[in-house]
Enzyme design. Structure first.
Site, PDB file in Angstrom:
ATOM      1  N   GLU A  16      17.853  -3.343 -45.282  1.00  0.00           N
ATOM      2  CA  GLU A  16      16.670  -4.151 -44.951  1.00  0.00           C
ATOM      3  C   GLU A  16      16.321  -3.949 -43.476  1.00  0.00           C
ATOM      4  O   GLU A  16      17.106  -4.309 -42.604  1.00  0.00           O
ATOM      5  CB  GLU A  16      16.947  -5.627 -45.259  1.00  0.00           C
ATOM      6  CG  GLU A  16      15.913  -6.590 -44.728  1.00  0.00           C
ATOM      7  CD  GLU A  16      14.478  -6.226 -45.090  1.00  0.00           C
ATOM      8  OE1 GLU A  16      14.164  -6.163 -46.288  1.00  0.00           O
ATOM      9  OE2 GLU A  16      13.673  -5.981 -44.150  1.00  0.00           O
ATOM     10  N   LYS A  17      15.140  -3.389 -43.229  1.00  0.00           N
ATOM     11  CA  LYS A  17      14.765  -2.972 -41.870  1.00  0.00           C
ATOM     12  C   LYS A  17      14.494  -4.105 -40.901  1.00  0.00           C
ATOM     13  O   LYS A  17      14.373  -3.868 -39.702  1.00  0.00           O
ATOM     14  CB  LYS A  17      13.551  -2.045 -41.916  1.00  0.00           C
ATOM     15  CG  LYS A  17      12.280  -2.680 -42.455  1.00  0.00           C
ATOM     16  CD  LYS A  17      11.141  -1.658 -42.454  1.00  0.00           C
ATOM     17  CE  LYS A  17       9.869  -2.213 -43.041  1.00  0.00           C
ATOM     18  NZ  LYS A  17       9.847  -2.119 -44.509  1.00  0.00           N
ATOM     19  N   HIS A  18      14.378  -5.342 -41.343  1.00  0.00           N
ATOM     20  CA  HIS A  18      14.047  -6.439 -40.444  1.00  0.00           C
ATOM     21  C   HIS A  18      15.257  -7.163 -39.856  1.00  0.00           C
ATOM     22  O   HIS A  18      15.113  -7.955 -38.930  1.00  0.00           O
ATOM     23  CB  HIS A  18      13.188  -7.480 -41.172  1.00  0.00           C
ATOM     24  CG  HIS A  18      11.805  -7.005 -41.443  1.00  0.00           C
ATOM     25  ND1 HIS A  18      11.457  -6.398 -42.622  1.00  0.00           N
ATOM     26  CD2 HIS A  18      10.690  -7.027 -40.680  1.00  0.00           C
ATOM     27  CE1 HIS A  18      10.175  -6.085 -42.574  1.00  0.00           C
ATOM     28  NE2 HIS A  18       9.692  -6.447 -41.413  1.00  0.00           N
ATOM     29  N   HIS A  46      12.033   0.271 -38.521  1.00  0.00           N
ATOM     30  CA  HIS A  46      10.900  -0.643 -38.664  1.00  0.00           C
ATOM     31  C   HIS A  46       9.706  -0.037 -37.934  1.00  0.00           C
ATOM     32  O   HIS A  46       9.857   0.515 -36.851  1.00  0.00           O
ATOM     33  CB  HIS A  46      11.240  -2.013 -38.076  1.00  0.00           C
ATOM     34  CG  HIS A  46      10.175  -3.034 -38.336  1.00  0.00           C
ATOM     35  ND1 HIS A  46       9.029  -3.116 -37.579  1.00  0.00           N
ATOM     36  CD2 HIS A  46      10.055  -3.970 -39.307  1.00  0.00           C
ATOM     37  CE1 HIS A  46       8.269  -4.078 -38.072  1.00  0.00           C
ATOM     38  NE2 HIS A  46       8.865  -4.611 -39.114  1.00  0.00           N
ATOM     39  N   HIS A  52       1.674  -3.667 -37.059  1.00  0.00           N
ATOM     40  CA  HIS A  52       2.953  -4.063 -37.658  1.00  0.00           C
ATOM     41  C   HIS A  52       4.075  -3.763 -36.667  1.00  0.00           C
ATOM     42  O   HIS A  52       4.377  -2.599 -36.400  1.00  0.00           O
ATOM     43  CB  HIS A  52       3.147  -3.266 -38.954  1.00  0.00           C
ATOM     44  CG  HIS A  52       4.368  -3.665 -39.724  1.00  0.00           C
ATOM     45  ND1 HIS A  52       4.855  -2.915 -40.782  1.00  0.00           N
ATOM     46  CD2 HIS A  52       5.208  -4.737 -39.612  1.00  0.00           C
ATOM     47  CE1 HIS A  52       5.922  -3.495 -41.283  1.00  0.00           C
ATOM     48  NE2 HIS A  52       6.176  -4.594 -40.591  1.00  0.00           N
ATOM     49  N   CYS A 116       8.944 -10.489 -37.077  1.00  0.00           N
ATOM     50  CA  CYS A 116       7.997  -9.419 -37.385  1.00  0.00           C
ATOM     51  C   CYS A 116       6.624 -10.079 -37.509  1.00  0.00           C
ATOM     52  O   CYS A 116       6.507 -11.149 -38.115  1.00  0.00           O
ATOM     53  CB  CYS A 116       8.378  -8.726 -38.698  1.00  0.00           C
ATOM     54  SG  CYS A 116       7.079  -7.627 -39.320  1.00  0.00           S
ATOM     55  N   HIS A 119       6.035  -9.997 -41.397  1.00  0.00           N
ATOM     56  CA  HIS A 119       7.099 -10.268 -42.367  1.00  0.00           C
ATOM     57  C   HIS A 119       8.020 -11.407 -41.960  1.00  0.00           C
ATOM     58  O   HIS A 119       9.118 -11.555 -42.509  1.00  0.00           O
ATOM     59  CB  HIS A 119       7.909  -9.001 -42.644  1.00  0.00           C
ATOM     60  CG  HIS A 119       7.109  -7.911 -43.285  1.00  0.00           C
ATOM     61  ND1 HIS A 119       6.914  -6.679 -42.716  1.00  0.00           N
ATOM     62  CD2 HIS A 119       6.428  -7.900 -44.449  1.00  0.00           C
ATOM     63  CE1 HIS A 119       6.147  -5.940 -43.507  1.00  0.00           C
ATOM     64  NE2 HIS A 119       5.843  -6.655 -44.568  1.00  0.00           N
TER      65      HIS A 119
HETATM   66 FE   FE2 Z   1       7.844  -5.925 -40.698  1.00  0.00          FE
END
Ligand code: FE2
Length: 131
Positions: A16-18, A46, A52, A116, A119
């Site tokens: 999970e990139k966050h 990310h 973004h 983010c 997100h």
């Molecule tokens: Fe994001």
């Protein structure tokens, strides 16, 4: 009524990139400075674009047995390619990673949170033991 803690998401940072990844020594000496690096997207990158991007990382420390966390550092990432020429046409971008030097007198837990812009809020934690 909701609680803000319920809005923080967490997951496996390897997929999970966050998720903020906290890198620090497993064991430190009381009163000696050590480095803590928090990175977003360590395994899965990310995006870092005007539309973004990661807005900030916060670092906290809570001593074992203590009631409250203490704020350690805030890093705001404000350059994401915006300019008068349009989105992603600007001359500067900040990377979403921060290194903090700190010392502790008791074992405990480092907490990191991040945001983010599309997100939401993310969190992670890492224990610190004393030698
Ligand atoms: Fe994001």
């Amino acid at each position: 009524m909701g609680k803000i803690g319920e809005l923080y998401q967490s997951a496996d940072w390897k997929t999970e990139k966050h998720v903020p990844v906290i890198e620090s020594p497993d064991v430190v000496k009381a009163g000696e400075m050590f480095a803590v690096t928090v990175t977003i997207g360590k395994e899965v990158a990310h995006p870092n674009t005007t539309e973004h991007h990661i807005q900030w990382i916060r670092v906290y420390y809570k001593a074992e047995g203590g009631k409250f966390p203490y704020a350690v550092a805030n890093a705001d990432f404000q350059a994401h390619g915006a300019s008068t020429d349009g989105a992603n046409a600007g001359p500067v971008y900040t990377d979403h990673t921060v290194t903090v030097r700190m010392k502790v007198s008791k074992p405990g837990t480092i907490f990191a949170s991040s945001s983010c812009n599309i997100h939401g809020l993310w969190e992670n934690a890492r224990d610190v033991k004393l030698a």
